[in-house]
Design an enzyme around this catalytic site. Sequence first.
Site, PDB file in Angstrom:
ATOM      1  N   CYS A  80       0.837  -1.201   0.000  1.00  0.00           N
ATOM      2  CA  CYS A  80       0.000   0.000   0.000  1.00  0.00           C
ATOM      3  C   CYS A  80       0.875   1.255   0.000  1.00  0.00           C
ATOM      4  CB  CYS A  80      -0.913  -0.051   1.225  1.00  0.00           C
ATOM      5  SG  CYS A  80      -1.798   1.457   1.600  1.00  0.00           S
ATOM      6  N   CYS A  83       0.215   3.886   2.707  1.00  0.00           N
ATOM      7  CA  CYS A  83       0.594   3.341   4.018  1.00  0.00           C
ATOM      8  C   CYS A  83       2.076   3.575   4.270  1.00  0.00           C
ATOM      9  CB  CYS A  83       0.310   1.843   4.093  1.00  0.00           C
ATOM     10  SG  CYS A  83      -1.405   1.354   3.839  1.00  0.00           S
TER      11      CYS A  83
END
Length: 185
Positions: A80, A83
């Site tokens: 991600c 993230c």
Amino acid sequence: MLKKALENLGYIAIMLSLGFAVYYYVLNPSSPLKSLNADYSTLSTDALFTSTLPNEKGINQALSQYKGKIVVLNFWATWCPPCREEMPELSELHTEYNDKNVVVLGVAVDELALVNDFAQDSPVSYPLLVAENAGMELSSNLGNHNGALPYTVIINANGKVVQTYLGRIDKSQISQAIRPLLVPK
């Protein structure tokens, strides 16, 4: 000709305004509407604090050890990009507030081996835990009904959810959320 160009320019201005409004009030993690309508009283941290998850090295950690602390709980994954982008700021936040009864916890919805490799290449100052697929159930119990990452939950020292953020967050957003929770010394 000029009238047609101005008409098209007007349409473009309207579309840009609508796009901004949708972002600001719907997609923005710190949208004023989300804060006004948020009801966190139905969210329970019981499943979280009764969980035991391995850290990036595979050593089991009881999450009950974080009861009584202000917890910045960040659900993330190695695959991600947003993230990974927010992790340096979360690391700074953990270092800055660690002596004020605040802990940042990264719960990876990912495989242990991938998290271990990631942690070796990109170390952070806060604990990383691996929940694999069970992490999505934990995040859902804490309000992540979209099943998206990153997802961050602020839990006060009494174990109550006080704020959630879907999407990339930054240090200033989290600092603003936890400052009122700090007990003056």
